[in-house]
Scaffold this active site. Structure first.
Site, mmCIF file in Angstrom:
data_model
loop_
_atom_site.group_PDB
_atom_site.id
_atom_site.type_symbol
_atom_site.label_atom_id
_atom_site.label_comp_id
_atom_site.label_asym_id
_atom_site.label_seq_id
_atom_site.Cartn_x
_atom_site.Cartn_y
_atom_site.Cartn_z
ATOM 1 N N ASN A 166 0.878 -1.166 0.000
ATOM 2 C CA ASN A 166 0.000 0.000 0.000
ATOM 3 C C ASN A 166 0.919 1.219 0.000
ATOM 4 O OD1 ASN A 166 -1.841 2.007 0.479
ATOM 5 N ND2 ASN A 166 -2.891 0.941 2.148
ATOM 6 N N LYS A 180 3.199 0.658 3.195
ATOM 7 C CA LYS A 180 2.821 -0.392 4.149
ATOM 8 C C LYS A 180 2.924 -1.720 3.420
ATOM 9 C CE LYS A 180 -1.208 0.970 6.226
ATOM 10 N NZ LYS A 180 -2.503 0.742 6.834
ATOM 11 N N ARG A 199 -2.353 -1.856 -3.769
ATOM 12 C CA ARG A 199 -3.575 -1.095 -3.577
ATOM 13 C C ARG A 199 -3.515 0.150 -4.465
ATOM 14 N NH1 ARG A 199 -5.342 3.089 0.804
ATOM 15 N NH2 ARG A 199 -7.540 3.218 0.252
ATOM 16 N N HIS A 236 -13.104 2.435 -0.957
ATOM 17 C CA HIS A 236 -13.135 1.421 0.118
ATOM 18 C C HIS A 236 -13.690 0.094 -0.391
ATOM 19 C CE1 HIS A 236 -13.478 4.762 3.428
ATOM 20 N NE2 HIS A 236 -12.219 4.392 3.281
ATOM 21 N N HIS A 258 -18.280 1.489 6.640
ATOM 22 C CA HIS A 258 -16.827 1.536 6.903
ATOM 23 C C HIS A 258 -16.559 2.897 7.533
ATOM 24 C CE1 HIS A 258 -12.470 0.770 5.822
ATOM 25 N NE2 HIS A 258 -12.491 2.055 6.135
ATOM 26 N N ASN A 307 -10.898 6.710 9.528
ATOM 27 C CA ASN A 307 -10.567 8.108 9.337
ATOM 28 C C ASN A 307 -11.296 8.616 8.096
ATOM 29 O OD1 ASN A 307 -9.410 10.396 10.178
ATOM 30 N ND2 ASN A 307 -7.382 9.930 9.375
ATOM 31 N N GLY A 308 -11.257 7.817 7.013
ATOM 32 C CA GLY A 308 -12.201 8.002 5.902
ATOM 33 C C GLY A 308 -13.426 7.139 6.207
ATOM 34 N N ARG A 317 -12.585 15.217 6.467
ATOM 35 C CA ARG A 317 -13.311 15.544 5.227
ATOM 36 C C ARG A 317 -14.783 15.787 5.534
ATOM 37 N NH1 ARG A 317 -11.535 10.268 2.252
ATOM 38 N NH2 ARG A 317 -9.743 10.107 3.617
ATOM 39 N N LEU A 352 -12.079 10.506 16.658
ATOM 40 C CA LEU A 352 -13.373 10.441 17.346
ATOM 41 C C LEU A 352 -13.216 10.202 18.839
ATOM 42 C CD1 LEU A 352 -16.497 10.489 16.711
ATOM 43 C CD2 LEU A 352 -16.365 8.041 17.081
ATOM 44 N N GLU A 385 -15.674 -0.462 14.520
ATOM 45 C CA GLU A 385 -15.340 -1.628 15.345
ATOM 46 C C GLU A 385 -15.206 -1.280 16.821
ATOM 47 O OE1 GLU A 385 -11.795 -3.425 13.595
ATOM 48 O OE2 GLU A 385 -12.665 -3.129 11.601
ATOM 49 N N GLU A 429 -8.423 -5.084 4.734
ATOM 50 C CA GLU A 429 -8.274 -4.739 3.314
ATOM 51 C C GLU A 429 -7.067 -5.436 2.702
ATOM 52 O OE1 GLU A 429 -8.935 -0.513 4.661
ATOM 53 O OE2 GLU A 429 -9.650 -0.316 2.613
#
Ligand code: AMP
Length: 371
Positions: free
Chosen positions: A9, A16, A66, A155, A183, A186-187, A216, A258, A308, A356
């Site tokens: 990624n 990553k 990705r 996503h 989902h 963060n996004g 966003r 959050l 989650e 993912e």
């Protein structure tokens, strides 16, 4: 036959990686601050060389990359050759912040691992099944066609993975299960999945539309942009930065995480309370819309960092919907059970961790193996 797959990624300043075989994860890691003084690597080539030095890549059958944007043309994971690489490059104007880094990762991997299949796995591809009326905006059709303006959705690997896992959790055939996947990381994006195929999703031409996110805005009236330009005198770049990096939870509270918003809300902070309410209401509005899109819904499923880990978001977003067959059992929700609705609920509410990278590995492997 070996089933070793390396998933990469590649972001603009980090890569990553995770190495899989049939039994699970063999190695994983992160090369960070690429190109920065004191960073882990000078460029993407050095980053991959570092991963190759740290990791035993013998028996590798594929590298799964990705790629955020596959435009309208990539509906499947695709083995990259020169033609495919050029097509991904041609999509850069649609995803100027994301696709260039993925392309560097692909180019470097093709050179350093020339005998291994390089598979591009697109965030957009799962949404290729959304019908025309779900991806078309009612603007000048000529402009839309010329400039490739439409909903693409993102996503996709997460929505695909989580919707399939949810069907398995419920003991149902994915091909006969209808799911709303939320989902919330963060996004954040919502997706309506009918029989394993995406039929609606909340992100649009970019990952900017739909739900409220960490930084966003999600959906806004486009007039906000004209107004900030004409009346507030901001440049387009300034407006873009504001709506993508200083909006969402960040814009409403100064915090993009959050957890911090929840702490401040618990202490009675009005801005955090409003941000939480806006965040949950937007989720509820999309759930309502997607119940109508699907007609029959088997499950609503929460995933990613917020989905989650934040029982309060799950309970608040779905509160008071018992007459629609939707309920969250407080004990199951607090215990973080996988199914958090009461037994016998017409619509199950579930929490399913996303993965993912595993889905990218699975798709890359399926693409390289003869069917
Ligand atoms: P992701 O993009 O899936 O890694 O999600 C990251 C986001 O999940 C963070 O920015 C947090 O806002 C959120 N998050 C992670 N853990 C929690 C938690 N325990 N409670 C609330 N939000 C959380």
């Amino acid at each position: 036959m070996s089933s070793r797959v390396l998933v990469l990624n590649s972001g603009s300043s980090s890569v990553k990686y995770r190495l899989f075989d049939g039994a699970g994860t063999l190695a994983k890691g992160l090369v960070e601050r690429i190109g920065e003084a004191g960073g882990d690597a000078t460029d993407h080539r050095a980053a991959l060389q570092r991963i190759m030095a740290e990791t035993d890549l013998s028996g590798l059958v594929a590298v799964g990359h990705r790629v955020v944007h596959g435009g309208a043309e990539f509906a499947e994971p695709t083995v990259v050759d020169d033609v495919v690489a050029a097509r991904i490059e041609a999509l850069i104007p649609l995803a100027p912040l994301h696709n260039p880094a993925a392309l560097s990762g692909i180019e470097v991997a093709r050179k350093l691992l020339p005998d291994v299949s390089q598979v591009a796995v697109f965030d957009t591809a799962f949404h290729a099944t959304i019908p025309a009326d779900g991806v078309t905006w009612a603007i000048d059709a000529g402009l839309a066609e010329r400039w490739q303006i439409r909903r693409y959705g993102f996503h996709g690997t997460s929505h695909a993975y989580v919707s399939r896992r949810t069907a398995e959790l419920l003991g149902k055939d994915p091909a006969e299960t209808n799911v709303i996947t939320l989902h919330l990381g963060n996004g954040a994006s919502a997706c309506a999945v009918r029989g394993g195929r995406s039929v609606a999703t909340s992100m649009g031409m970019s990952p900017q539309g739909g739900l409220v996110m960490g930084t966003r805005s999600g959906d806004i009236d486009p007039t906000v942009v004209f107004h900030l330009h004409r009346v507030a005198g901001m440049s387009l770049d300034e407006i873009e930065t504001s709506l993508t990096r200083r909006a969402g939870l960040q814009g409403l509270t100064g915090e993009n995480d959050l957890r911090a918003v929840l702490d401040r809300r618990a202490a009675g902070d009005p801005a955090a309370t409003l941000a939480f309410d806006v965040y949950c209401r937007r989720i509820r509005e999309y759930v309502g819309a997607y119940l109508a899109v699907l007609g029959r819904t088997d499950a609503i499923v929460f995933t990613a960092g917020v989905g989650e880990n934040a029982p309060l978001v799950r309970a608040t977003a779905l509160a008071g919907l018992e007459s629609l067959g939707i309920a969250v059992d407080p004990d199951r929700n607090a215990r973080r059970d996988q199914i958090i609705s009461p037994d016998g609920s017409p619509i199950a509410v579930c929490v399913v961790p996303t993965d993912e990278e595993l889905e990218i590995a699975r798709q890359a492997l399926a693409t390289t193996q003869p069917r």
